[in-house]
Design an enzyme around this catalytic site. Structure first.
Site, PDB file in Angstrom:
ATOM      1  N   ARG A  32      25.029  30.066 -16.782  1.00 22.90           N
ATOM      2  CA  ARG A  32      25.731  30.669 -17.719  1.00 22.90           C
ATOM      3  C   ARG A  32      26.159  29.493 -18.860  1.00 22.90           C
ATOM      4  O   ARG A  32      26.744  28.560 -18.813  1.00 22.90           O
ATOM      5  CB  ARG A  32      27.161  31.092 -17.482  1.00 22.90           C
ATOM      6  CG  ARG A  32      28.277  31.700 -18.125  1.00 22.90           C
ATOM      7  CD  ARG A  32      28.004  32.969 -18.728  1.00 22.90           C
ATOM      8  NE  ARG A  32      29.262  33.651 -19.234  1.00 22.90           N
ATOM      9  CZ  ARG A  32      28.939  34.719 -20.167  1.00 22.90           C
ATOM     10  NH1 ARG A  32      27.651  34.903 -20.618  1.00 22.90           N
ATOM     11  NH2 ARG A  32      29.857  35.201 -20.546  1.00 22.90           N
ATOM     12  N   GLY A  33      25.423  30.158 -20.027  1.00 21.29           N
ATOM     13  CA  GLY A  33      25.311  29.062 -21.226  1.00 21.29           C
ATOM     14  C   GLY A  33      26.809  28.612 -21.714  1.00 21.29           C
ATOM     15  O   GLY A  33      26.955  27.212 -21.986  1.00 21.29           O
ATOM     16  N   GLU A  34      27.895  29.456 -21.753  1.00 21.93           N
ATOM     17  CA  GLU A  34      29.002  29.099 -22.325  1.00 21.93           C
ATOM     18  C   GLU A  34      29.869  28.235 -21.515  1.00 21.93           C
ATOM     19  O   GLU A  34      30.620  27.189 -21.829  1.00 21.93           O
ATOM     20  CB  GLU A  34      29.875  30.346 -22.318  1.00 21.93           C
ATOM     21  CG  GLU A  34      29.390  31.485 -23.392  1.00 21.93           C
ATOM     22  CD  GLU A  34      30.115  32.818 -23.499  1.00 21.93           C
ATOM     23  OE1 GLU A  34      31.365  32.619 -22.866  1.00 21.93           O
ATOM     24  OE2 GLU A  34      29.679  33.644 -23.922  1.00 21.93           O
ATOM     25  N   ASP A  35      29.416  28.166 -19.958  1.00 22.34           N
ATOM     26  CA  ASP A  35      30.125  27.358 -19.175  1.00 22.34           C
ATOM     27  C   ASP A  35      29.486  25.885 -19.194  1.00 22.34           C
ATOM     28  O   ASP A  35      30.306  24.973 -18.889  1.00 22.34           O
ATOM     29  CB  ASP A  35      30.094  27.835 -17.737  1.00 22.34           C
ATOM     30  CG  ASP A  35      31.062  29.136 -17.438  1.00 22.34           C
ATOM     31  OD1 ASP A  35      31.742  29.469 -18.537  1.00 22.34           O
ATOM     32  OD2 ASP A  35      30.879  29.550 -16.327  1.00 22.34           O
ATOM     33  N   THR A  36      28.059  25.864 -19.303  1.00 28.38           N
ATOM     34  CA  THR A  36      27.523  24.746 -18.832  1.00 28.38           C
ATOM     35  C   THR A  36      26.572  23.882 -19.816  1.00 28.38           C
ATOM     36  O   THR A  36      26.081  22.919 -19.407  1.00 28.38           O
ATOM     37  CB  THR A  36      26.618  24.788 -17.378  1.00 28.38           C
ATOM     38  OG1 THR A  36      25.883  25.727 -17.422  1.00 28.38           O
ATOM     39  CG2 THR A  36      27.955  25.062 -16.330  1.00 28.38           C
ATOM     40  N   ARG A  37      25.937  24.878 -20.784  1.00 29.60           N
ATOM     41  CA  ARG A  37      25.030  24.248 -21.616  1.00 29.60           C
ATOM     42  C   ARG A  37      24.943  23.265 -22.263  1.00 29.60           C
ATOM     43  O   ARG A  37      24.224  22.186 -22.256  1.00 29.60           O
ATOM     44  CB  ARG A  37      24.582  25.383 -22.787  1.00 29.60           C
ATOM     45  CG  ARG A  37      23.515  25.238 -23.559  1.00 29.60           C
ATOM     46  CD  ARG A  37      23.749  25.853 -24.923  1.00 29.60           C
ATOM     47  NE  ARG A  37      23.361  27.158 -24.690  1.00 29.60           N
ATOM     48  CZ  ARG A  37      24.198  28.391 -25.053  1.00 29.60           C
ATOM     49  NH1 ARG A  37      25.440  27.919 -25.473  1.00 29.60           N
ATOM     50  NH2 ARG A  37      24.150  29.510 -24.680  1.00 29.60           N
ATOM     51  N   GLY A  64      19.069  41.761 -24.914  1.00 28.09           N
ATOM     52  CA  GLY A  64      18.844  43.304 -24.539  1.00 28.09           C
ATOM     53  C   GLY A  64      20.018  43.514 -23.435  1.00 28.09           C
ATOM     54  O   GLY A  64      20.574  42.829 -22.865  1.00 28.09           O
ATOM     55  N   GLU A  98      18.879  38.182 -13.988  1.00 27.10           N
ATOM     56  CA  GLU A  98      17.951  36.978 -13.742  1.00 27.10           C
ATOM     57  C   GLU A  98      18.169  36.725 -12.037  1.00 27.10           C
ATOM     58  O   GLU A  98      17.085  36.529 -11.251  1.00 27.10           O
ATOM     59  CB  GLU A  98      18.235  35.836 -14.345  1.00 27.10           C
ATOM     60  CG  GLU A  98      17.815  35.699 -15.904  1.00 27.10           C
ATOM     61  CD  GLU A  98      18.115  34.344 -16.464  1.00 27.10           C
ATOM     62  OE1 GLU A  98      17.878  34.250 -17.500  1.00 27.10           O
ATOM     63  OE2 GLU A  98      18.861  33.374 -15.882  1.00 27.10           O
TER      64      GLU A  98
END
Length: 222
Positions: A32-37, A64, A98
């Site tokens: 989850r990019g917002e958490d860990t990117r 999508g 995913e």
């Protein structure tokens, strides 16, 4: 969600434009990019790259309602999938899609390893806390109840896989190094040996080697 490919790669915002990138990767990262990117994932990515491991993580692919066919193929062709479960992972339907595909690939002998980053494995396994809240909202919002059930089953199965739990009992650097060492010493070092289905010309070569060995003599030959 799953940066770009290995170092030096780039990704377009169009899902159709990254067809040229469809190749085998050592590791597929789902997160989850917002958490860990900008923190944990960037450090893990760099540490894996430094060991020469080819990684796929996507930051810029067009979003999508469902993951693209191209991304599905990349997951299928990767040798290892690492799932980084963070606090808000389940709030991304993309991440859950995913995850479902990764769990499916596990049944085809793909190595799958979860990382529990600031979450307890039991929250993922039993969909408690924010994981439970996210799934409940999907059940209210989505008409496809079977899809939500598949997400629940995938979360439960993935949480039962042996992985890494960050408990803040060591530095993040030490935690990442542990992951990198295990990945580097796992399936990546087991290169498949290619053997032709119908080998030709083997017998004559084998006979020549046997003559050279002079089997039956008293001395040692190599």
């Amino acid at each position: 969600m799953a940066l770009v490919t290995s170092k030096g790669g780039s990704s377009s915002s169009s899902s159709s434009s990254f067809t040229y990138q469809l190749k085998n990767f050592d590791v597929f990262l789902s997160f989850r990019g917002e958490d860990t990117r900008l923190g944990f994932i960037s450090h893990l990515y760099n540490a894996l790259c430094q060991r020469g491991i080819k990684i796929f993580i996507d930051d810029n692919l067009q979003r999508g309602e469902e993951i693209s066919a191209g991304l599905v193929k990349i997951i299928e062709s990767s040798r290892i999938s690492i799932i980084v479960f963070s606090e808000n992972y389940a709030y991304s339907a993309w991440c859950l899609d995913e995850l479902t595909k990764i769990v499916e690939c596990k049944k085809n002998n793909q190595l799958v390893r979860p990382v529990f980053y600031n979450v307890d494995p039991s929250e993922v396994r039993n969909q408690k806390g924010k994981f439970g809240e996210a799934l409940s909202k999907y059940e209210e919002k989505l008409k496809d109840k079977k899809k939500v059930q598949r997400w629940r089953e995938a979360l439960h199965e993935a949480a039962n896989i042996s992985g890494w739990h960050y408990k803040h009992d060591c530095t993040e650097f030490e935690f990442i190094q542990e992951i990198v060492e295990e990945i580097a010493n796992s399936e990546l070092n087991r290169m498949p040996l290619f053997v032709a289905k119908y080998p030709v010309g083997i017998n004559s070569r084998a006979e020549a080697i046997i003559l050279q060995l002079d089997i039956g003599s008293n001395d040692v030959r190599m």
